[in-house]
Design a protein around this motif. Structure first.
Motif, PDB file in Angstrom:
ATOM      1  N   GLY A 158     -17.725   8.940  -5.283  1.00  0.00           N
ATOM      2  CA  GLY A 158     -17.198   8.145  -4.180  1.00  0.00           C
ATOM      3  C   GLY A 158     -16.090   7.212  -4.615  1.00  0.00           C
ATOM      4  O   GLY A 158     -15.083   7.639  -5.184  1.00  0.00           O
ATOM      5  N   LEU A 159     -16.265   5.915  -4.371  1.00  0.00           N
ATOM      6  CA  LEU A 159     -15.246   4.928  -4.704  1.00  0.00           C
ATOM      7  C   LEU A 159     -15.202   4.608  -6.191  1.00  0.00           C
ATOM      8  O   LEU A 159     -14.284   3.916  -6.648  1.00  0.00           O
ATOM      9  CB  LEU A 159     -15.501   3.625  -3.931  1.00  0.00           C
ATOM     10  CG  LEU A 159     -15.472   3.715  -2.398  1.00  0.00           C
ATOM     11  CD1 LEU A 159     -15.769   2.338  -1.798  1.00  0.00           C
ATOM     12  CD2 LEU A 159     -14.135   4.226  -1.903  1.00  0.00           C
ATOM     13  N   LYS A 160     -16.170   5.095  -6.935  1.00  0.00           N
ATOM     14  CA  LYS A 160     -16.257   4.759  -8.363  1.00  0.00           C
ATOM     15  C   LYS A 160     -15.613   5.849  -9.220  1.00  0.00           C
ATOM     16  O   LYS A 160     -16.159   6.291 -10.226  1.00  0.00           O
ATOM     17  CB  LYS A 160     -17.704   4.536  -8.759  1.00  0.00           C
ATOM     18  CG  LYS A 160     -18.351   3.367  -8.008  1.00  0.00           C
ATOM     19  CD  LYS A 160     -19.795   3.147  -8.399  1.00  0.00           C
ATOM     20  CE  LYS A 160     -20.405   1.984  -7.635  1.00  0.00           C
ATOM     21  NZ  LYS A 160     -21.818   1.752  -7.982  1.00  0.00           N
ATOM     22  N   GLY A 161     -14.424   6.286  -8.809  1.00  0.00           N
ATOM     23  CA  GLY A 161     -13.682   7.279  -9.573  1.00  0.00           C
ATOM     24  C   GLY A 161     -12.742   6.629 -10.567  1.00  0.00           C
ATOM     25  O   GLY A 161     -12.720   5.408 -10.740  1.00  0.00           O
ATOM     26  N   GLY A 162     -11.940   7.454 -11.260  1.00  0.00           N
ATOM     27  CA  GLY A 162     -11.007   6.929 -12.248  1.00  0.00           C
ATOM     28  C   GLY A 162     -11.739   6.260 -13.398  1.00  0.00           C
ATOM     29  O   GLY A 162     -12.743   6.768 -13.904  1.00  0.00           O
ATOM     30  N   TRP A 163     -11.271   5.094 -13.806  1.00  0.00           N
ATOM     31  CA  TRP A 163     -11.878   4.419 -14.956  1.00  0.00           C
ATOM     32  C   TRP A 163     -13.265   3.879 -14.638  1.00  0.00           C
ATOM     33  O   TRP A 163     -14.044   3.582 -15.553  1.00  0.00           O
ATOM     34  CB  TRP A 163     -10.968   3.318 -15.486  1.00  0.00           C
ATOM     35  CG  TRP A 163     -10.604   2.211 -14.539  1.00  0.00           C
ATOM     36  CD1 TRP A 163      -9.582   2.199 -13.643  1.00  0.00           C
ATOM     37  CD2 TRP A 163     -11.229   0.928 -14.436  1.00  0.00           C
ATOM     38  NE1 TRP A 163      -9.528   1.002 -12.971  1.00  0.00           N
ATOM     39  CE2 TRP A 163     -10.531   0.198 -13.441  1.00  0.00           C
ATOM     40  CE3 TRP A 163     -12.297   0.313 -15.079  1.00  0.00           C
ATOM     41  CZ2 TRP A 163     -10.869  -1.101 -13.074  1.00  0.00           C
ATOM     42  CZ3 TRP A 163     -12.638  -0.989 -14.719  1.00  0.00           C
ATOM     43  CH2 TRP A 163     -11.938  -1.677 -13.732  1.00  0.00           C
ATOM     44  N   HIS A 164     -13.603   3.788 -13.354  1.00  0.00           N
ATOM     45  CA  HIS A 164     -14.935   3.302 -12.989  1.00  0.00           C
ATOM     46  C   HIS A 164     -16.027   4.322 -13.299  1.00  0.00           C
ATOM     47  O   HIS A 164     -17.211   3.967 -13.286  1.00  0.00           O
ATOM     48  CB  HIS A 164     -14.962   2.941 -11.509  1.00  0.00           C
ATOM     49  CG  HIS A 164     -14.010   1.851 -11.153  1.00  0.00           C
ATOM     50  ND1 HIS A 164     -14.156   0.559 -11.601  1.00  0.00           N
ATOM     51  CD2 HIS A 164     -12.868   1.867 -10.421  1.00  0.00           C
ATOM     52  CE1 HIS A 164     -13.150  -0.175 -11.154  1.00  0.00           C
ATOM     53  NE2 HIS A 164     -12.357   0.589 -10.437  1.00  0.00           N
ATOM     54  N   LEU A 165     -15.664   5.545 -13.594  1.00  0.00           N
ATOM     55  CA  LEU A 165     -16.656   6.534 -14.020  1.00  0.00           C
ATOM     56  C   LEU A 165     -17.350   6.098 -15.306  1.00  0.00           C
ATOM     57  O   LEU A 165     -18.447   6.576 -15.618  1.00  0.00           O
ATOM     58  CB  LEU A 165     -15.982   7.895 -14.225  1.00  0.00           C
ATOM     59  CG  LEU A 165     -15.514   8.618 -12.948  1.00  0.00           C
ATOM     60  CD1 LEU A 165     -14.506   9.705 -13.290  1.00  0.00           C
ATOM     61  CD2 LEU A 165     -16.708   9.208 -12.203  1.00  0.00           C
ATOM     62  N   TYR A 166     -16.711   5.184 -16.045  1.00  0.00           N
ATOM     63  CA  TYR A 166     -17.275   4.724 -17.317  1.00  0.00           C
ATOM     64  C   TYR A 166     -17.932   3.344 -17.200  1.00  0.00           C
ATOM     65  O   TYR A 166     -18.365   2.784 -18.205  1.00  0.00           O
ATOM     66  CB  TYR A 166     -16.174   4.664 -18.379  1.00  0.00           C
ATOM     67  CG  TYR A 166     -15.455   5.978 -18.586  1.00  0.00           C
ATOM     68  CD1 TYR A 166     -15.980   6.945 -19.437  1.00  0.00           C
ATOM     69  CD2 TYR A 166     -14.259   6.260 -17.918  1.00  0.00           C
ATOM     70  CE1 TYR A 166     -15.325   8.148 -19.628  1.00  0.00           C
ATOM     71  CE2 TYR A 166     -13.595   7.469 -18.111  1.00  0.00           C
ATOM     72  CZ  TYR A 166     -14.140   8.398 -18.957  1.00  0.00           C
ATOM     73  OH  TYR A 166     -13.496   9.599 -19.145  1.00  0.00           O
ATOM     74  N   ASP A 167     -17.982   2.786 -15.999  1.00  0.00           N
ATOM     75  CA  ASP A 167     -18.574   1.457 -15.830  1.00  0.00           C
ATOM     76  C   ASP A 167     -20.016   1.450 -16.344  1.00  0.00           C
ATOM     77  O   ASP A 167     -20.799   2.367 -16.083  1.00  0.00           O
ATOM     78  CB  ASP A 167     -18.563   1.047 -14.356  1.00  0.00           C
ATOM     79  CG  ASP A 167     -17.178   0.627 -13.880  1.00  0.00           C
ATOM     80  OD1 ASP A 167     -16.280   0.526 -14.729  1.00  0.00           O
ATOM     81  OD2 ASP A 167     -17.011   0.411 -12.666  1.00  0.00           O
ATOM     82  N   GLY A 168     -20.357   0.391 -17.079  1.00  0.00           N
ATOM     83  CA  GLY A 168     -21.721   0.235 -17.581  1.00  0.00           C
ATOM     84  C   GLY A 168     -22.016   1.030 -18.832  1.00  0.00           C
ATOM     85  O   GLY A 168     -23.148   1.002 -19.326  1.00  0.00           O
ATOM     86  N   ARG A 169     -21.018   1.734 -19.360  1.00  0.00           N
ATOM     87  CA  ARG A 169     -21.223   2.525 -20.581  1.00  0.00           C
ATOM     88  C   ARG A 169     -20.270   2.041 -21.670  1.00  0.00           C
ATOM     89  O   ARG A 169     -19.141   1.639 -21.384  1.00  0.00           O
ATOM     90  CB  ARG A 169     -20.988   4.015 -20.302  1.00  0.00           C
ATOM     91  CG  ARG A 169     -22.015   4.622 -19.362  1.00  0.00           C
ATOM     92  CD  ARG A 169     -21.861   6.134 -19.287  1.00  0.00           C
ATOM     93  NE  ARG A 169     -20.707   6.518 -18.478  1.00  0.00           N
ATOM     94  CZ  ARG A 169     -20.325   7.784 -18.294  1.00  0.00           C
ATOM     95  NH1 ARG A 169     -21.001   8.763 -18.895  1.00  0.00           N
ATOM     96  NH2 ARG A 169     -19.293   8.071 -17.532  1.00  0.00           N
ATOM     97  N   GLU A 170     -20.734   2.122 -22.892  1.00  0.00           N
ATOM     98  CA  GLU A 170     -19.870   1.761 -24.006  1.00  0.00           C
ATOM     99  C   GLU A 170     -18.797   2.823 -24.177  1.00  0.00           C
ATOM    100  O   GLU A 170     -19.078   4.021 -24.170  1.00  0.00           O
ATOM    101  CB  GLU A 170     -20.679   1.638 -25.296  1.00  0.00           C
ATOM    102  CG  GLU A 170     -19.838   1.193 -26.481  1.00  0.00           C
ATOM    103  CD  GLU A 170     -20.637   1.079 -27.763  1.00  0.00           C
ATOM    104  OE1 GLU A 170     -20.033   0.786 -28.805  1.00  0.00           O
ATOM    105  OE2 GLU A 170     -21.867   1.294 -27.712  1.00  0.00           O
TER     106      GLU A 170
END
Length: 818
Positions: free
Chosen positions: A651-663
């Motif tokens: 959804g809206l969590k594409g691009g660099w947000h695919l890595y949110d919460g991960r090292e």
């Protein structure tokens, strides 16, 4: 084969010792073989000529045999060359172009409609269907895309050429006559709209010099998969806001600065090369408007002449036949007044013209035939031609033609297209500057507590330069016909621009005052020998990418060698610097063992000189990552395969947000310099001070607190009200500002303006942008995970002044490389 010019067959000269080399003399064998290969690229669109059918192969082979016969009979050759042109077209005197004396969109449309009323039906058809290709082969004297002129009305031909690294070199004779620029992703890494504007203007000037009036760019797809084969061509990186800013600057730079029409592409959701004509993409309306549409919106706002529809399928409809995305969203909601052209052979049915596509490229597939166009609903044909004239005129591409040329599509263009010189000393300086400004210093740590940082390299240093990538050779001019061939300097595919001036990293370092010792074999033993007695070792690695294919790995080609070379350097206590020449996101599993890492996205002919400028400190590094570098490949989204539904479940969590919460190895927005900066608030958030008279404004001061000059890129991230309930990312980029070069102790104020659009979200039921109610969190920092100033604004008096971030409050943002 489909995308190269046959004109190379006629150039003559000695034959080179390469199989099927068709650059220096005619090769009938390669043409016949090409006939079969071309069919596999869907030259025959109807089902009876489907993939693997004998009819399609026969059609392609016969077409190629016809080309072979043409080499033996000049009369047949000239007949082929003029196929599809009106009678007496080349010799007819052109009337003066009736320049519209207004810049108002509606008045330009009215002027265009009046001109359309004077056209014959056949002339209208000619404005919508390309010429210059036969059975998938580009004929000599034609550009990559061509629309015939209408001399009696003074309407010039439309001459189109690719694209994102400059004027595409489709002939060996063109190499060296144009600039091989850094790729779009390298320019995106500069994080500077003025630099993007200057780059687009310079490219446009070279197109003008070569007789073209349309750039088939910019490419603006937001990255979804790090494996994307064309990610290097996309100026957006992983972030729609970054894409908005760069796209608008590019369109204005090319059109207002150079008078060249631009074509934003690929509309839309064309995030991968794997099965690009089959993949069926499903994306929510909210994600389309907030993640994938914004760069296209910015292009429309800037007055882009044309939009190119893509190969992929969207919700069961081929992109060029999707009335929802073309008519409802692009032409309707966004208010696009220019024309929609197809990508080359993207159209798959006769429905495309009725569903919103205005121009068929390259024009030899039969889908925009006279028969098809004459049966469009009343008024639709005139509307399409009006859009073409409106887009071309608003872009200034039809203005100020060269009075000394008689070039028009298919006539007298060979000298300009092939032999004219487009580059100049100013452009060569600019390409080197852009390549250096886009270089990203990922890491620069002292090897131990008692030593200094390895970069910049000091005058007189003994430097070991190891690894084959340090002196990698560019694609040989004899292989220009292999359109997907790529190297560590340019992409493969339609965006490729080859140069005879390309410098390697070693070539650049040889121009410095360093003492060099080299090992270019990718042998760890040889590399260790070169390191003995060295003050520092530079280890190089690279990777390539091409249109038509997604990358199979995110590792550098020399990954194993680099890891072993770093071990040998550690054993010898030699500080290590890795230079990575990358086509997009890469994984660097050895980055903790390296003392310094410098990354250059494919940077064109000036790669080596730019790398040397940064390594030696002649140019202080200031590039920032427009993508995330994951810790390992498993973190990245894989391309979808086959005809399966490709559901963008994030959804809206594409691009660099695919890595949110991960090292991750290095986050979006990261980049170092040779100095350090302190952030202070000059003026806190003020309402009604945005760029549009609404919104908010913030003033921040950055101060150079280090010992060397440098530039800083301050980045603004917002947290929207109720982001969790709204399934939004926690932090979203909404501003960036780049300081000038600051001497030690110097300061500079940066103003962040937020417009109402910057604060808005897409309301699906209302089908419009609206500002959510509540308070916004904000931080200004050096990357998406390095917050320096934090605060809250908006809402009902619950603001918190911007101040230095408290680490316990913002700890989820902090990140380190070790």
């Amino acid at each position: 084969f489909r995308t190269r010019s046959i004109e190379d067959h006629l150039s003559g000269g000695p034959r080179k010792a390469k199989p099927f080399d068709v650059q220096d003399e005619a090769s009938p064998r390669s043409l016949v073989l090409g006939g079969f290969l071309l069919h596999r690229r869907r030259l025959c669109p109807r089902k009876r000529c489907g993939s693997g059918s004998w009819r399609g192969g026969l059609v392609s082979m016969l077409a190629s045999l016809l080309c072979v016969a043409a080499f033996q009979d000049s009369r047949l050759w000239w007949w082929l060359r003029g196929a599809g042109l009106p009678a007496f077209y080349c010799s007819r005197h052109a009337a003066p172009f009736p320049v519209p004396n207004t810049s108002d969109v509606e008045e330009v449309r009215s002027w265009a409609a009046g001109l359309v009323a004077e056209m014959t039906e056949k002339e209208k058809h000619g404005m919508l269907n390309g010429v210059g290709w036969l059975a998938g082969v580009q004929l000599p004297g034609y550009y990559v895309g061509n629309i015939v002129a209408i001399p009696r009305l003074g309407i010039p031909a439309i001459n189109m050429q690719d694209a994102m690294q400059g004027f595409r070199t489709t002939s060996s004779r063109m190499i060296g006559r144009v600039t091989s620029w850094p790729c779009a992703l390298a320019v995106a890494a500069v994080w500077d709209e003025e630099a993007t504007w200057a780059w687009a203007k310079a490219i446009g000037e070279e197109f003008r010099a070569k007789g073209a009036n349309v750039i088939l760019g910019p490419s603006v797809e937001v990255h979804r998969t790090a494996f994307g084969g064309r990610n290097a061509e996309y100026i957006t990186g992983e972030e729609p806001f970054l894409g908005r800013r760069h796209t608008e600057a590019y369109v204005r730079g090319a059109q207002e600065g150079a008078g060249i029409a631009t074509v934003v592409k690929h509309w839309v959701l064309n995030q991968q090369e794997t099965d690009r004509k089959k993949v069926n993409v499903y994306v929510s309306l909210r994600a389309r408007w907030e993640v994938y549409y914004p760069p296209f919106e910015a292009a429309v706002k800037a007055g882009v002449a044309s939009v190119m529809c893509a190969y992929n399928v969207i919700g069961g409809e081929q992109a060029c036949e999707s009335s929802e995305t073309i008519e409802t969203d692009l032409k309707g909601e966004m208010g696009f007044t220019g024309f929609v052209m197809s990508d080359w052979y993207a159209i798959t049915s006769y429905r495309a013209a009725a569903e919103g596509t205005d121009m068929d490229m390259p024009g030899d597939d039969g889908y925009f035939s006279h028969y098809t166009l004459s049966r469009l609903p009343a008024g639709l044909l005139d509307e399409k031609v009006t859009r073409v004239l409106t887009g071309m005129s608003r872009s200034s591409a039809f203005l100020n033609p060269d009075p000394n040329t008689t070039c028009r599509a298919g006539c007298n263009c060979s000298e300009l297209l092939v032999d004219a010189i487009g580059t100049n000393e100013e452009h060569l300086w600019l390409t080197r500057h852009l390549a250096a400004a886009g270089a990203v210093l990922l890491k620069n740590d002292p090897p131990n507590a008692s030593s200094t940082r390895p970069l910049p390299l000091q005058k007189g240093h003994r430097v070991a330069v190891v690894g084959s990538a340090c002196d990698a050779k560019p694609v040989d001019s004899g292989w220009v016909w292999d359109w997907t061939a790529a190297d560590y300097y340019v992409v493969g595919g339609s965006g490729r621009v080859l140069s005879s001036r390309t410098t390697s990293v070693l070539g650049g370092l040889r121009k410095t005052d360093l003492f060099l010792r080299t090992s270019l074999s990718d042998s760890a033993d040889d590399a260790e020998w070169a390191m003995i007695g060295a003050d520092v070792v530079v280890i190089c690695g690279g990777a390539t990418t091409s249109e038509n294919y997604d990358r199979s790995t995110l590792k550098l080609d020399q990954d194993a060698f680099i890891a072993e070379a770093l071990q040998r350097a550690s054993k010898l206590s030699v500080p290590s610097v890795v230079v990575a020449l990358a086509p997009g996101a890469v994984v660097l599993p050895w980055h903790r063992q390296a003392d310094a890492v410098l990354l250059l996205f494919l940077s064109g002919e000036a790669t080596g000189d730019a790398a040397a400028d940064v390594l030696t400190g002649r140019f202080s590094p200031s590039g920032r990552l427009p993508v995330t570098l994951p810790e390992d490949e498993d973190q990245a989204v894989q391309p979808c395969r086959g005809r399966q539904v490709c559901d963008y479940v994030e959804g809206l969590k594409g691009g660099w947000h695919l890595y949110d919460g991960r090292e991750v190895a290095f986050p979006f927005g990261h980049g170092l310099g040779y100095t350090d900066f302190k952030y202070d608030v000059v003026q806190d958030w003020q309402d009604g001070m945005g760029s549009d008279g609404a919104g908010w404004a913030l003033v921040v001061k950055v101060t150079n607190v280090g010992a060397l000059p440098g530039e800083e890129v301050a980045q603004l991230y917002l947290r929207y009200p109720n982001f969790e309930d709204d399934h939004r990312p926690e932090w979203e980029l909404r501003g960036f500002r780049k300081s000038p070069v600051l001497l030690p102790g110097a300061s500079h104020e940066l103003i962040f303006n937020l417009s109402a659009r910057d604060l808005s979200v897409w309301d699906v039921p209302l089908y419009l942008w609206r500002i959510p109610t509540g308070t916004f969190g904000a931080f200004v920092g050096a990357s998406s995970r390095d917050a320096r100033l934090c605060g809250v604004f908006g809402g009902n008096g619950s603001s918190e002044p911007m101040a230095a971030c408290a680490s316990n409050q913002w700890s989820n943002l902090w990140w380190r490389t070790t």
